[in-house]
Enzyme design. Structure first.
Site, PDB file in Angstrom:
ATOM      1  N   HIS A   1      -9.663   2.144  -0.078  1.00  0.00           N
ATOM      2  CA  HIS A   1      -9.594   1.037   0.874  1.00  0.00           C
ATOM      3  C   HIS A   1     -10.723   1.107   1.910  1.00  0.00           C
ATOM      4  CE1 HIS A   1      -7.748  -2.155   3.201  1.00  0.00           C
ATOM      5  NE2 HIS A   1      -6.755  -2.237   2.344  1.00  0.00           N
TER       6      HIS A   1
ATOM      7  N   GLU B   1     -11.491  -3.888  -3.140  1.00  0.00           N
ATOM      8  CA  GLU B   1     -10.582  -2.870  -3.669  1.00  0.00           C
ATOM      9  C   GLU B   1     -10.352  -3.110  -5.155  1.00  0.00           C
ATOM     10  OE1 GLU B   1      -7.042  -3.367  -1.083  1.00  0.00           O
ATOM     11  OE2 GLU B   1      -8.454  -4.390   0.202  1.00  0.00           O
TER      12      GLU B   1
ATOM     13  N   HIS C   1       0.797  -1.238   0.000  1.00  0.00           N
ATOM     14  CA  HIS C   1       0.000   0.000   0.000  1.00  0.00           C
ATOM     15  C   HIS C   1       0.828   1.285   0.000  1.00  0.00           C
ATOM     16  CE1 HIS C   1      -3.423  -2.499   0.277  1.00  0.00           C
ATOM     17  NE2 HIS C   1      -3.539  -2.592   1.585  1.00  0.00           N
TER      18      HIS C   1
HETATM   19  C1  GLA Z   1      -5.327  -5.195   2.031  1.00  0.00           C
HETATM   20  C2  GLA Z   1      -4.447  -6.369   2.069  1.00  0.00           C
HETATM   21  C3  GLA Z   1      -4.581  -7.062   3.374  1.00  0.00           C
HETATM   22  C4  GLA Z   1      -4.318  -6.105   4.505  1.00  0.00           C
HETATM   23  C5  GLA Z   1      -5.233  -4.931   4.410  1.00  0.00           C
HETATM   24  C6  GLA Z   1      -4.915  -3.890   5.455  1.00  0.00           C
HETATM   25  O1  GLA Z   1      -6.609  -5.491   1.783  1.00  0.00           O
HETATM   26  O2  GLA Z   1      -4.647  -7.252   0.997  1.00  0.00           O
HETATM   27  O3  GLA Z   1      -3.714  -8.143   3.444  1.00  0.00           O
HETATM   28  O4  GLA Z   1      -2.993  -5.662   4.429  1.00  0.00           O
HETATM   29  O5  GLA Z   1      -5.132  -4.350   3.153  1.00  0.00           O
HETATM   30  O6  GLA Z   1      -4.817  -4.398   6.738  1.00  0.00           O
END
Ligand code: GLA
Length: 400
Positions: free
Chosen positions: A224, A365, A151
């Site tokens: 997100h 997402e 991210h």
């Molecule tokens: C995304 C990732 C997860 C986790 C979340 C945040 O969705 O795929 O593995 O890292 O973000 O906690």
């Protein structure tokens, strides 16, 4: 082929360490969230602006309230170009806020924030070992989800920056803009971005992204938001029914990095081509925690390949909470959608003191596939100078 639910302890431990690394939140600002001013012509187009508090670094943040003619409300903040609240009616017209978040910027800077509602990037999801090579040069990024990059990295990830807001005069829309300088978080190129949230009178929340660069660079932006259509903090999402318009998913290793194989969902727990209750095919918390659990798992955290042509808008997901009747459809031009079932949520306290339990919300997402920059046969995430990155995702709400 890997089983869909491999033990992901490494990932869990890494996620826990990210959370522990975050410092404590400062005391909330007293006036955070109080309306300051309005703009637009008449009630249905008024966009209220309010103070959302100061960041630890002393930067001011704001929150904007969008309202449509049917009374739906979306609130967005300059901090991380984040969706903070989303109020949707149930089948009897009762409005409830369906997304996880915090009351002020201090909450978002605190250790309970797991990318709640933010704009995620420069590259969302994972890049293997934080490394990629582009135009003969090797780039090294933060490995903030050991051993991978997640991210957008550390303190300068897009979700942790204060964006500039611009309001639309005649629609319920806010455009956030930010330029990330060359080398920030290890990424090449000065990247100028715009993210626009629009709440339409057709009960849609539309998110448009745009970016340009002066040097080739990978870009993969997503939102997100964590949804619980029964109301954020109202229990788990295990009884929600999910449909995914996806025949395939990107198989991964046990650190959630794609192996490069595109696998069929048929005959696996990942087959959501017909609506399935989310809790139906994942072990409960206790089973998950027993060492001898055969399908020991953290739950869903997978990238699905959306059927149809990337670049054209098509249905990616439909989510329904049978109890309230609230329905959300997600349409996107992106090639993939990551379905994450809130496996790392940890009862953190959010808006109005509500707690967000394990699997208390889920993320859908829309994005390019994880680690695309290291997979030549995945749709490319490389933005070149002179080109414009442009993508749209629409969340359509109803009740039945
Ligand atoms: C995304 C990732 C997860 C986790 C979340 C945040 O969705 O795929 O593995 O890292 O973000 O906690």
């Amino acid at each position: 082929m890997q089983t869909p639910f491999q033990t992901l302890f490494k990932t869990a431990a890494a996620a826990a360490s990210i959370l522990i690394m975050n410092a404590c939140a400062p005391a909330p600002e007293d006036n955070a969230g109080q309306p300051e001013s309005e703009t637009g012509d008449g009630d249905s187009n008024a966009i209220a602006k309010a103070d959302f508090g100061e960041t630890k670094a002393g930067e001011a943040t704001e929150i904007y309230t969008l309202t449509n003619k049917n009374g739906l409300v979306a609130k967005v903040t300059t901090y991380g170009a984040t969706l903070v609240e989303l109020h949707l009616p149930d089948k009897d017209g009762n409005l409830v806020d369906v997304i996880n978040g915090f009351d002020n910027v201090a909450g978002y800077e605190g250790d309970g924030n797991q990318y709640f509602g933010c704009t995620t990037g420069r590259v969302c999801n994972r890049i293997a070992k934080g490394k990629f090579t582009l135009d003969g040069e090797e780039y090294t990024l933060a490995t903030n989800n050991d051993p991978n990059h997640l991210h957008g990295g550390g303190d300068k990830a897009l979700s942790k920056q204060v964006w500039k807001a611009e309001l639309s005069a005649d629609t319920q829309a806010v455009t956030f803009s930010l330029t990330s300088p060359d080398g920030e978080e290890g990424y090449p190129g000065n990247l100028s971005m715009k993210v626009t949230y629009t709440l339409t009178d057709e009960n849609e929340l539309r998110i448009d992204y745009e970016a340009t660069t002066d040097k080739a660079t990978p870009v993969n932006l997503t939102n997100h938001a964590y949804f619980n259509l029964g109301g954020a903090g109202s229990g788990t999402i295990l009884s929600h029914e999910l449909t995914l318009n996806a025949d395939n998913y990107t198989a991964t290793d046990d650190t959630l990095i794609p192996t490069g194989k595109i696998e069929a969902v048929a005959d696996t727990a990942l087959d959501f081509r017909k609506a399935h209750v989310i809790g139906e095919r994942i072990p409960d918390k206790e089973a998950r925690e027993t060492a001898d659990c055969e399908t020991s798992t953290l739950g869903y955290d997978h990238n699905f390949v959306v059927n149809g042509e990337a670049g054209t808008m098509r249905l990616a997901a439909r989510l329904k909470d049978p109890a309230s009747g609230r329905v959300m459809e997600i349409h996107t031009d992106q090639p993939g959608i990551q379905f994450y079932s809130g496996n790392f949520l940890m009862e953190q306290e959010g808006k109005g003191g509500k707690k967000y339990p394990f699997r208390g919300a889920l993320c859908l997402e829309t994005q390019h596939f994880p680690d695309s920059v290291n997979h030549e046969d995945f749709p490319s995430t490389i933005l070149k100078p002179g080109d414009t990155y442009s993508t749209t995702t629409v969340h359509r709400f109803s009740a039945e």
